[in-house]
Motif scaffolding. Structure first.
Motif, PDB file in Angstrom:
ATOM      1  N   ILE A  87       8.427  -1.177 -15.305  1.00  0.00           N
ATOM      2  CA  ILE A  87       7.876  -1.561 -13.866  1.00  0.00           C
ATOM      3  C   ILE A  87       7.954  -3.144 -13.785  1.00  0.00           C
ATOM      4  CG2 ILE A  87       7.718   0.593 -13.849  1.00  0.00           C
ATOM      5  CD1 ILE A  87       4.622   0.045 -13.603  1.00  0.00           C
ATOM      6  N   SER A  88       8.455  -3.609 -12.109  1.00  0.00           N
ATOM      7  CA  SER A  88       7.879  -4.822 -11.862  1.00  0.00           C
ATOM      8  C   SER A  88       5.831  -4.890 -11.809  1.00  0.00           C
ATOM      9  CB  SER A  88       8.359  -4.998 -10.714  1.00  0.00           C
ATOM     10  OG  SER A  88       7.706  -6.622 -10.483  1.00  0.00           O
ATOM     11  N   ALA A  89       5.595  -5.418 -12.361  1.00  0.00           N
ATOM     12  CA  ALA A  89       3.354  -5.419 -12.265  1.00  0.00           C
ATOM     13  C   ALA A  89       3.111  -6.394 -11.430  1.00  0.00           C
ATOM     14  CB  ALA A  89       3.822  -5.718 -13.688  1.00  0.00           C
ATOM     15  N   HIS A  90       3.972  -6.979 -10.382  1.00  0.00           N
ATOM     16  CA  HIS A  90       3.738  -7.866  -9.350  1.00  0.00           C
ATOM     17  C   HIS A  90       2.985  -7.708  -8.457  1.00  0.00           C
ATOM     18  CE1 HIS A  90       5.680 -11.313 -11.452  1.00  0.00           C
ATOM     19  NE2 HIS A  90       6.926 -10.303 -11.540  1.00  0.00           N
ATOM     20  N   LYS A  91       2.528  -6.250  -7.820  1.00  0.00           N
ATOM     21  CA  LYS A  91       2.048  -5.991  -6.328  1.00  0.00           C
ATOM     22  C   LYS A  91       1.524  -4.709  -7.198  1.00  0.00           C
ATOM     23  CE  LYS A  91       6.193  -4.472  -3.943  1.00  0.00           C
ATOM     24  NZ  LYS A  91       7.142  -5.075  -2.861  1.00  0.00           N
TER      25      LYS A  91
END
Length: 948
Positions: A87-91
């Motif tokens: 997953i993307s871990a930006h937010k």
């Protein structure tokens, strides 16, 4: 000194870098694929950082990890297949995780996956389908239907197009034992056999036994459908609400006393009558039509202690069909036809453990099935007022007390014994007929066929024994004494099932069963609306008997993921009954024994193949049946053998479901079957009056054309904080195959001869439904914002309440216009309790010629208790006692007829708050021991209320 300063500088850098680093939160629910049950104690780990957590008792997890470009989330549970997400871990992210059941450890039991692999299951001809799989398979109604899914399995026929009845291994639908928690029901179909009474939302498990019958089952010839209702959740509130084109239904389960008492309740109602009533009134000048049915299931379980528990089970279902026709001629009268049928069932059970090896279950149950047929006519020609009414009824009930005992010998081996006594009460037929002209009685007759009381006492003993790893057996013996009052039938029923396992090859299974049936079910043709008549065997009509032989091979693959079985059977039946040709099945009089053919013979043989994939992203099965079924009666078809009307040489079905995404699943099923046998005339002759008379050369001498269709469906599932929502689309008969429903002879004027014509019924049919599931998490988190404070509650529940109603009743009223009215005043004495007084009733006036009036006035008091406090919705239960006064007046008569009585009702309902609580809209369902409106003892009604 320099080293100390450098160390301090590095520490400050580390501190500031730590303060500047950001964390994100990943949270969501972990659920089981198919069942959507939430899974506790699941390990969730971010593999890069090693940070992890586990899901709580509601399947909820929350994980804080450092932000970055990406993260790898690893999810694992001992009973499910591990998964990984990148997953993307930006937010912050809400991520719901769906796990597929995997390899099951011995100490772990997961519903729908804990069954032993097929080559180790001591059973033959048994179909077990998990509810999760049933819920994905389409039907003509657009919602899951248990009987329709079973029609797709080998050895199970479906009757005519669209029918929900099942015909197992050459037997009729009346030869199946339909059990709800061990109690038998008689009529299990709604809507002319198009839907079954089993609501999938209330069902825990379904098992169909077609052969190798254990000795604890009796009194049917062909199969046992064992349906277990949900036990109710002892720890949390769970529920479902579904709104569909066909039905609306709701189910709830939860604790009453946490850890001790649990309940399950479900209700389903067919909604087309709410459309047909006003639609037929608006668009048809001479007819009003309507049909509805409902099902109510309830189950209570109370756990007294570790050794004792009590259970209460109830089912109530009913069908109503009414057609009102206005005469367009000078009579200005009306004709009405009404049909009704339904089941009532109550059961009370006590379970007791005597130790680690012995347990018992004692059960007292009552079942009643009844059907009715009514027709009425009214006319007024040149001041001659005439009316007539005909009504017939039939019914059967049984009161049963039974006790079962289990003794575990060692490991899996056990002995089971039981005894039961059943009192059967059958009312074969009763009718009343009334006719009058200008209030002068022309005919007033009543016939009540003699009630038949019989008793069946039975005892059985069976043993399920395992001799090592490779040989096992289920052997037993059942003995029934059936007492008719004048004759006793002793019915020995030996049963044996042997299983030999050849490791890494297959398992051989062989069974022998003798079955008796003391109940006779009579229906019309498969195209008739399903009004069934149930009768007891008598000294003139003996119980029917069957002997069945089964042999088969079974093997599983991929550690139980795929199962293959091939079975062959041969069944002989004797003492069968059927209506004599030309006899109307609705006219069963007191001498009904002489209207049926007796001592019939039946034979059925076949080979069945079943390949079933039970787990994985895709599931489904392929089934094939090759069979032949015949009947033979001395006085039918010249005593020669003929094909049974539900014989189908070939039956081939493919069922496939696929999880396209975690929240999207697809389903498809393709059905093929040989045409059913029917009787077609081979010639026609004309009587001296020039009337045609058809000539037949035998019974069931012709087959309908082959049947096939394709169904498709898709479910969109969205998880929320309070549960999940499901939007379902389905298409029945995708390529619009014109399958025959029945055939008829039609005269062709161009060719001057009769031609055989086909009538089809179900074309391309789309359906849609919307379903909401919730549980305790939703109650605790999801609707907290909708709860009210005490001050808001008081402001929305003013002490004074005035309610008003006036509307035209959308019923029939035997040719009357009915206007309903009500006025009430209520006073709130507590937050949850309101009491008051009410004046209500209805006025009936004759349609079209308005010469009669019939007011009904009620004066009473009521009390209403609110169940919970919400801003916009207030569920409640109301009860009332009232004095009822009604009278009947005709313009041309000075006198009137009075009728007075005291009655009451109980009504569950819901209030919708409007205008900040100053205005309410109430809708509730009244139940009364007396008829309230249009001859009904239960009605849906409403009120508009003003609060001040």
């Amino acid at each position: 000194m320099i080293m100390k300063r450098l160390s301090l500088f590095i520490s400050v850098l580390v501190l500031f870098s730590g303060l500047s680093a950001q964390n994100i939160t990943i949270s969501g629910y972990i659920v089981c694929d198919g069942t959507r049950d939430r899974i506790p104690d699941t390990e969730v780990i971010e593999t890069n950082s090693g940070i992890g957590t586990t899901s709580n008792e509601y399947g909820f997890y929350k994980l804080k990890i450092p932000s970055g470009d990406s993260a790898i989330i690893s999810v694992s549970h001992v009973a499910y297949k591990a998964v990984k997400y990148v997953i993307s871990a930006h937010k912050n992210l809400h991520l719901d995780i769906v796990l597929t059941p995997g390899y099951i450890l011995k100490e772990v039991t997961i519903r729908d996956t804990s069954r032993t692999i097929i080559e180790r299951r001591l059973e033959a001809g048994t179909i077990y389908l998990p509810i999760s799989q049933i819920n994905k398979i389409n039907s003509v109604s657009g919602e899951p239907d248990i009987l329709r899914v079973l029609q797709l399995t080998p050895g199970v026929g479906s009757g005519n197009e669209g029918s929900a009845g099942i015909y197992v291994r050459g037997g009729g639908s009346e030869q199946n034992l339909y059990l709800i928690d061990g109690v038998a029901l008689y009529g299990v179909n709604h809507l002319g056999r198009f839907m079954s009474v089993f609501d999938a939302e209330s069902v825990e498990s379904v098992e169909l036994i077609k052969g190798g019958f254990p000795a604890n089952y009796g009194n049917r010839l062909s199969s046992v459908l064992d349906v277990k209702l949900k036990e109710g959740n002892k720890e949390m509130l769970r529920g479902n609400f579904t709104l569909g084109l066909i039905n609306t239904k709701i189910s709830l389960q939860g604790p009453i006393s946490s850890g001790k008492t649990a309940y399950m309740f479900s209700a389903r109602r067919f909604m087309y009558d709410l459309i047909l009533y006003p639609a037929s009134t608006a668009f048809l000048d001479d007819q009003i039509a309507g049909y509805t049915f409902y099902d109510l299931n309830m189950k209570l379980n109370h756990y007294m202690n570790d050794k004792n528990s009590l259970s209460f089970v109830s089912y109530h279902g009913n069908d109503k069909l009414n057609i009102l026709t206005y005469n367009t001629n000078s009579s200005g009268g009306t004709n009405r036809i009404g049909l009704g049928w339904g089941n009532k069932m109550l059961s009370l059970g006590w379970n007791h453990l005597y130790g680690d090896r012995i347990k018992s279950q004692v059960n007292l149950s009552f079942v009643n099935y009844s059907s009715s047929n009514m027709s009425a006519s009214l006319s007024n020609i040149e001041d001659v007022y005439s009316k007539g009414k005909y009504k017939s009824k039939s019914g059967i009930s049984d009161l049963m007390l039974k006790a079962d005992f289990d003794y575990r010998i060692w490991k899996k081996s056990f002995i089971k014994a039981g005894i039961s006594s059943t009192l059967y009460t059958c009312k074969p037929f009763s009718y009343s007929y009334f006719s009058s002209i200008n209030d002068s009685i022309i005919a007033d007759s009543y016939l009540n066929a003699e009630t038949i009381n019989t008793v069946g006492n039975s005892i059985y003993l069976l043993g399920e024994l395992y001799a090592g790893k490779y040989l096992s057996a289920n052997t037993g013996f059942r003995m029934t004494g059936y007492f008719t009052g004048k004759k006793v039938y002793w019915e020995p029923e030996p049963r044996v099932l042997l299983m030999l396992r050849i490791p890494k090859v297959f398992t051989v299974k062989a069974g022998y069963s003798v079955m008796y049936q003391n109940i006779i079910g009579i229906t019309g043709s498969d195209t008739d609306i399903s009004i069934e008549t149930w009768l007891n065997s008598t000294e003139l009509v003996p119980p029917s008997r069957s002997v069945q032989y089964d042999v088969g091979l079974a093997r599983s693959f991929n550690e139980g993921m795929c199962e293959l079985s091939v079975e062959a059977y041969y069944k002989e039946m004797s003492n069968l009954t059927m209506l004599k040709p030309g006899v109307d099945f609705g006219a069963i009089y007191s001498n009904w024994e002489y209207l049926v053919e007796k001592n019939g013979l039946g034979k059925s043989k076949g080979v069945e193949l079943f390949l079933n994939k039970t787990r994985g992203r895709s599931t489904g099965f392929i089934s094939y049946t090759l069979s032949r079924t015949t009947r033979q009666f001395e006085n039918i078809n010249n005593g020669e053998e003929f094909l049974y009307r539900f014989d189908k040489t070939h039956s081939f079905n493919i069922v496939f479901t696929y999880n396209l995404k975690d929240n999207v699943n697809l389903s498809a099923n393709w059905v093929f079957a040989s045409g059913s046998p029917i009787s077609i005339p081979t010639d026609v002759i004309y009587t001296p009056e020039n009337e045609p008379a058809f000539i037949y050369d035998g019974i069931n001498n012709y087959r309908m054309k082959d049947y096939h269709r394709l169904d498709l469906g898709i479910n969109f599932i969205k998880s929320t904080k309070w549960g999940e929502k499901t939007l379902s689309f389905s298409i029945y008969n995708v390529y619009n195959r014109q399958n025959p429903y029945f055939y008829f002879m039609d005269f062709n004027y161009e060719q001057s001869r009769y031609l055989l014509k086909q009538q089809s019924l179900f074309p391309f049919m789309p359906a849609v439904s919307y379903s909401i599931n919730f549980n305790k998490v939703s109650i605790a988190e999801g609707i907290e914002q909708y709860k009210t404070t005490k001050a808001e509650w008081l402001s929305n529940s003013s002490r004074n309440n005035i309610g008003l109603q006036f509307n035209k009743w959308m019923g029939y009223g035997d040719g009357w216009n009915i206007y309903v009215f009500a006025a009430r005043y209520g006073y709130g004495i507590k937050k949850y309790l309101r009491v008051g007084a009410e004046f209500s009733g209805f006025v009936r006036e004759r349609m079209r010629n308005e010469i009669q009036i019939n007011p009904n006035l009620n004066f009473g008091v009521f009390a209403r208790g609110k169940i919970c406090k919400l801003k916009y919705l207030h569920p409640f239960v109301e009860t009332s006692f009232y004095y009822s006064y009604n009278y009947f007046v005709r313009e041309d008569e000075p006198d009137y007829i009075e009728h007075k009585y005291i009655s009451g009702y109980i009504a569950p309902g819901v209030t919708l708050n409007l205008a900040k609580g100053g205005l309410n809209f109430d809708i509730f369902y009244k139940f009364s021991p007396h008829e309230m409106i249009d001859g009904r003892k239960s009605v849906i009604t409403w009120r508009i209320c003003l609060n001040f």
